[in-house]
Design a protein around this motif. Structure first.
Motif, mmCIF file in Angstrom:
data_model
loop_
_atom_site.group_PDB
_atom_site.id
_atom_site.type_symbol
_atom_site.label_atom_id
_atom_site.label_comp_id
_atom_site.label_asym_id
_atom_site.label_seq_id
_atom_site.Cartn_x
_atom_site.Cartn_y
_atom_site.Cartn_z
ATOM 1 N N ASP A 113 0.949 -0.334 23.720
ATOM 2 C CA ASP A 113 1.366 1.050 23.911
ATOM 3 C C ASP A 113 0.110 1.903 24.014
ATOM 4 O OD1 ASP A 113 2.234 3.593 23.801
ATOM 5 O OD2 ASP A 113 3.446 3.361 21.987
ATOM 6 N N SER A 164 1.795 -6.782 27.482
ATOM 7 C CA SER A 164 3.024 -6.105 27.875
ATOM 8 C C SER A 164 3.580 -5.262 26.733
ATOM 9 C CB SER A 164 4.057 -7.134 28.324
ATOM 10 O OG SER A 164 4.528 -7.835 27.195
ATOM 11 N N GLN A 165 3.257 -5.642 25.505
ATOM 12 C CA GLN A 165 3.756 -4.861 24.364
ATOM 13 C C GLN A 165 2.833 -3.719 23.998
ATOM 14 O OE1 GLN A 165 4.432 -7.474 21.103
ATOM 15 N NE2 GLN A 165 6.004 -8.642 22.150
ATOM 16 N N LEU A 214 1.728 -11.489 27.052
ATOM 17 C CA LEU A 214 2.832 -10.935 26.272
ATOM 18 C C LEU A 214 2.331 -9.779 25.410
ATOM 19 C CD1 LEU A 214 5.822 -11.572 25.779
ATOM 20 C CD2 LEU A 214 5.122 -12.937 23.818
ATOM 21 N N MET A 243 -0.405 -3.551 16.786
ATOM 22 C CA MET A 243 -0.072 -4.958 16.571
ATOM 23 C C MET A 243 -0.929 -5.536 15.449
ATOM 24 S SD MET A 243 0.499 -6.311 20.406
ATOM 25 C CE MET A 243 -0.028 -5.082 21.566
ATOM 26 N N SER A 285 1.775 -11.038 13.547
ATOM 27 C CA SER A 285 1.651 -10.281 14.785
ATOM 28 C C SER A 285 1.343 -11.230 15.933
ATOM 29 C CB SER A 285 0.533 -9.251 14.621
ATOM 30 O OG SER A 285 -0.089 -9.023 15.846
#
Lengths: 503, 522
Positions: free
Chosen positions: B59, B56-57, B53, B66, B9
């Motif tokens: 949710d 940004s991923q 990063l 993750m 991850s």
């Protein structure tokens, strides 16, 4: 007609191969030493013998090859199981590192005699046999095999007075404690009618439920055995010899002794108490000796850690610290008396011993590295500024100190984790709390070593770099860190170690 | 119970990228001091990029995400299990954001053993991020304890040159502070180890998610007494780290003696390990005990708020003033956590970030002054605005943010916490009233300090020559301050996205707490 003599297969001789090789090798080398003038070769051959034995021990433990069958050997005298294998490995690694860190030290202090390495090998064999004893008489014999070479080794620096005093003290008190052990064995034999641990455990439970006289014989016997082995592992109140002997003996001897005597002593302790004498009194829910061992553990933890705070000499500090660490293993031993926890407690003790062997030998090896030829230069003042002068040496010492404190990512933490886990499993929470509190206390004196090396300024005068000793240090430091980072190695190794016959 | 192994991850990338730097610094044969600094800066910036990063991923509709699971010690149910949720992600972001600033802060301040210092800095980053992302109690404890070691060395080796009187013997103040810090925290955390072992043995796993599921489904229940003991076991470790009054006495020593980068990290991130632990473990695992203890802990928090502010006011040393102000600010965070409602916890999490940014900034400013003038005494300064206008401008913004001026980040956090504590079922209204007095006191000591140092005429001759900030001369100082100021304004003016990302995780936790509260009140 005589019965046919047993064959090698009947005796299951190959199961004992590591210890056989080691003893034979040492015996041959004892004669050969007479004809080898350069003692470097004696050291090298000893290391080779230990190495061969270690490889076989690793094969046995890892189940890679079938070398002898697991189970009893020599008609029930010898037990070859995972517990034996792990004890073998720890004892042999201690011996190998012991040889590595000794060579240059002996050379520069003019002690390079060949018998040194041979005695070292014999005592390692003694420790290995203690871990594989299935019979009380074996325990006694192997205890002597472990101890007598150590008496000689601690006095090898004669005519220096401290060394002679150390040997004399160790010998007298050791002999004294052996007599306790023998008497204890005799009483247990009197009660149970057997010296075989597997038979004692069967008889003992019925005795303790029925006959009063025999019951007391058995209990007193168990008590005396505890005293005898308590001496060996330096449990308070049987620890009096430790500081003087550790300080007086040549430093590499102390390094080796502090590890191997504990490995042997605790291996025998576990065999006798957990396998042989898990006697549960009427209406009790744990073995009768659990409370006694809890008291011993508590005293050992408190005294070792509190007195260590006041020490100025590193060897003495490490001596008291090794008393304190006996206390942590005693926690595991005490937990071993609770039904259902025996195996996990034995595993915890093994993990702790393995972690402790690397760390403690390493710490003493650093002391050996900074010690001057006249055996001075081992105080707190002598390491001031070591971080500037010898950064890697100071770094290694910091790793050992943090490991002894029990900071994670080092082997010491893994050992403590296992021990406290066993204690919680066994419901010995008060002892576990005492254990963590005393390790918080211990943080002070270990950190003090680190701060003297790194934060104080001073002109530490240290002997030149020593090649073999350095390699010993690399192994111990790497071992300490690897066991801390990859604890599953130890977990896999000890997972099948099982001592409790009755559950 | 078993967990399936997963793939790698992004969280692991954030966690271990500083380790690359540690290995380079440890084994690369020759490096000049300048190369070491640049390499470390690049390493921390790359880590920050990874964490962006990750952000940004993220949710916000999901809880823990993750995640990465790998077997570690299979026999004991111990996994390498990491992941982030709406609470921990902000603390990871804070850590990766503060680290480059800490590197910039030591650009000229650290001149001895530069390589070792930066190695410890990066090691510390691994440990701190590790605490925030680990989802296994064993793993968590490892990172928690390991974070002590680099900081111990940083204070002891690169700390100030002051002396203290130690039972009649003169002693280096940095050694005293380092050892005190180490022993205090070890003593606290070691009891937590027993609590972790107890929970782990009972649950037969050390995995946070599994234990949480067991507890929520009622398969793992403790008696009232056991739960309280376990709560205390965790709480003492966290309370020492926060620090909650009266366990704060290590903090002024450590903060004042540490080098600037050390102070920034201590105040910016290390203290948050404690408050994060309170949210993550105490509230999650032991809600009943938390409800029982909330009024008492709230009282300690309020005492800390007022005491910290009061003592700050009395300081003659700028760095000590900032150090004590942390006691006061962290009191708000603890108050918000034990308000045990959505506003309180959201405010607390945001305030953790705010405090990291603004107090980290204050320590950075103090460090710059100290490097120029070699003193931290308030009365050695005066009228700095005339000599160093740019520096003073930044100082004003950061000081006002620490004070809680509306429009800047501190206000948003403190206000939300007070909203939470006012509407709390566990805390009386008086807690809020007294905490508000703390805000007023904060304005007093900050403005008092600012007035003495920056306003009025230049009284001391030595101050005439002090160098202001320019891109050409000291870009490293200026860029660190610009970055901090940008964050201060962003959170202050537009906090919505910060709260939104927290919603899922905090809502989940609060729903559990509410259910427990309903039962408790019946």
């Amino acid at each position: 007609m005589f019965p046919a003599p047993p064959t090698f297969e009947d005796l299951n001789v190959w199961a004992a191969l590591p210890v056989i090789i080691l003893s034979l090798w040492a015996s041959v080398l004892l004669v050969a030493d007479r004809f080898i003038n350069n003692k470097f070769y004696v050291a090298a051959y000893s290391l080779l013998g230990v190495g061969i034995s270690l490889v076989i021990a690793l094969f046995q433990a890892g189940d890679l090859f079938d070398i002898g069958e697991s189970g009893t050997a020599f008609e029930g005298m010898f037990m070859a199981d995972q517990f034996t294998y792990v004890v073998n490995i720890v004892a042999l690694i201690s011996a190998a590192i012991g040889i590595l860190i000794s060579y240059e030290y002996l050379e520069r202090t003019k002690l390079d005699r060949g018998e040194y390495y041979i005695l070292l090998m014999f005592s390692a064999a003694g420790a290995m046999l203690m871990g594989s004893s299935n019979n009380l008489s074996m325990i006694f014999i192997s205890l002597e095999l472990l101890s007598i070479p150590l008496y000689i080794l601690s006095g090898i620096r004669r005519p220096q007075e401290e060394s002679e005093e150390s040997a004399m003290k160790y010998f007298l008190l050791g002999a004294f404690s052996s007599s306790f052990l023998v008497y204890g064995i005799a009483l247990v034999f009197g009660a149970a009618g057997s010296l075989d641990l597997g038979e004692i455990v069967v008889v003992a439970q019925t005795i303790s439920e029925q006959e009063a006289t025999q019951r007391y014989l058995l209990l007193i016997g168990a008590g005396l055995i505890t005293v005898g082995l308590g001496f060996k592992v330096a449990a308070v109140p049987f620890h009096m010899w430790t500081p003087d002997v550790y300080q007086g003996a040549p430093t590499p001897v102390t390094a080796y002794m502090s590890s191997v005597a504990k490995v042997g002593g605790f291996a025998a302790f576990l065999r006798v108490l957990v396998t042989g004498l898990p006697i549960i009194a009427e209406g009790g829910d744990a073995a009768v000796w659990v409370d006694t061992l809890q008291i011993l553990a508590a005293l050992t933890l408190l005294l070792g850690n509190l007195v260590a705070i006041m020490q100025y000499d590193l060897k003495r500090l490490l001596a008291y610290s090794s008393i304190a660490h006996a206390g942590y293993i005693l926690i595991a031993l005490a937990a071993g008396g609770v039904p259902g926890v025996g195996d996990s407690a034995a595993q915890a003790a093994l993990v702790y011993l393995a972690a402790y062997a690397f760390t403690n030998i390493g710490a003493f090896a650093v002391v050996a590295a900074i010690e001057k030829d006249d055996s001075t230069g081992t105080t707190m003042d002598d390491i001031k500024g070591l971080a500037v002068k010898r950064p890697w040496l100071a770094g290694a010492m910091s790793v050992f100190m943090f490991s002894l404190t029990g900071i994670p990512l080092t082997a010491g933490f893994i050992g403590k984790f296992w021990v406290f886990r066993a204690a919680m499993d066994a419901g010995l929470e008060p002892l576990a709390v005492l254990g963590v509190l005393t390790s918080a206390i211990s943080a002070f004196y270990y950190v003090r070593v680190v701060w003297n090396m790194y934060f104080e300024t001073g002109d530490a005068v240290v002997p030149e770099r020593q090649q073999y000793l350095t390699s010993g240090l690399v192994i111990t430091a790497a071992g300490t860190l690897i066991l801390g980072l990859l604890p599953f190695i130890l977990e896999n190794l000890v997972r099948d170690a099982s001592l409790a016959i009755l559950r | 119970m078993q967990l399936e192994n997963t793939g790698v991850s992004i969280v692991s990338a954030v966690l271990f990228s500083p380790l690359v730097g540690v290995l380079v610094l440890l084994f690369w044969p020759r490096l000049t001091d300048k190369q070491v600094r640049i390499a470390t800066l690049i390493n921390t910036l790359v880590t920050f990029a990874f964490s962006l990063l990750m952000l940004s991923q993220f949710d916000s509709s999901k809880g823990m995400q993750m995640e990465q699971v790998d077997e570690w010690i299979a026999g004991l149910g111990i996994y390498y299990h990491v992941g982030v949720d709406g609470i921990s992600i902000w603390l990871v972001m804070l850590t990766t954001f503060i680290m480059p600033i800490a590197v910039l802060a030591s650009w000229t301040g650290i001149e001895e053993k530069v390589r070792l210092f930066h190695g410890f800095l990066l090691l510390l980053e691994v440990a701190m991020v590790g605490v925030f992302v680990s989802l296994d109690l064993f793993l968590f404890y490892i990172f928690w304890e390991v974070s002590l070691v680099p900081m111990y060395f940083m204070i002891g080796m690169w700390g100030s040159k002051d002396k203290v009187d130690f039972f009649g013997r003169e002693m280096e103040a940095r050694i005293y502070a380092a050892v005190k810090f180490f022993l205090y925290t070890v003593a606290g955390s070691i009891l937590m180890l027993l609590a972790i072992l107890y929970v782990g043995n009972k649950a037969e796993t050390f995995d946070f998610m599994l234990i949480r599921d067991l507890m929520r489904s009622g398969q793992l229940v403790f008696t009232e007494e056991t739960e309280r003991l376990l709560f205390v076991g965790f709480f003492i470790a966290f309370a020492i780290k926060v620090p909650v009054w009266p366990l704060h006495s290590w903090l002024p020593d450590a903060h004042v003696q540490a080098p600037t980068a050390g102070s920034i990290i201590l105040a910016g991130v290390l203290l948050k390990l404690g408050t994060y632990g309170l949210v993550r473990y105490n509230l999650e695992f032991f809600p009943n005990a938390a409800i029982d203890f909330a009024p008492y802990i709230g009282a300690l928090a309020v005492i800390g708020i007022i005491y910290g502010a009061w003592v700050s006011y009395a300081q003659t040393d700028v760095k000590k003033l900032v150090a004590y102000s942390s006691v006061s600010h962290l009191g708000f965070v603890v108050l918000g956590i034990f308000a045990m409602n959505s506003a309180g916890i959201q405010g607390a999490v945001l305030q953790m970030v705010n405090h990291g940014v603004s107090t980290g900034g204050l320590f950075l400013l103090v460090g710059m002054l100290y490097e120029r003038r070699h003193t931290k005494a308030i009365n050695a300064f005066g009228g700095l605005w005339k000599i160093m206008p740019i520096y003073s401008g930044f100082a004003l913004v950061i000081a006002l943010s620490s004070m809680g001026l509306p429009g800047l980040n501190g206000f948003v956090g403190e206000f939300t916490i007070l909203v939470g504590s006012a509407g709390s079922d566990t805390l009386d209204i008086w807690y809020t009233v007294l905490a508000t007095i703390g805000i007023i006191l904060a304005a007093v000591y900050i403005l008092f300090m600012f007035n003495k140092v920056f306003m009025g005429p230049v009284t001391k001759q030595e101050n005439q020559e002090l160098e202001d900030l320019t891109w050409g001369g000291n870009w490293y100082e200026l860029s660190a301050l610009v970055a901090l100021t940008v964050v201060i304004f962003v959170i202050g003016l537009y906090p919505k996205p910060f709260f939104e990302l927290m919603d899922g995780a905090v809502g989940d936790l609060v729903a559990q707490l509410d259910a427990t509260l309903q039962v408790a009140m019946k």
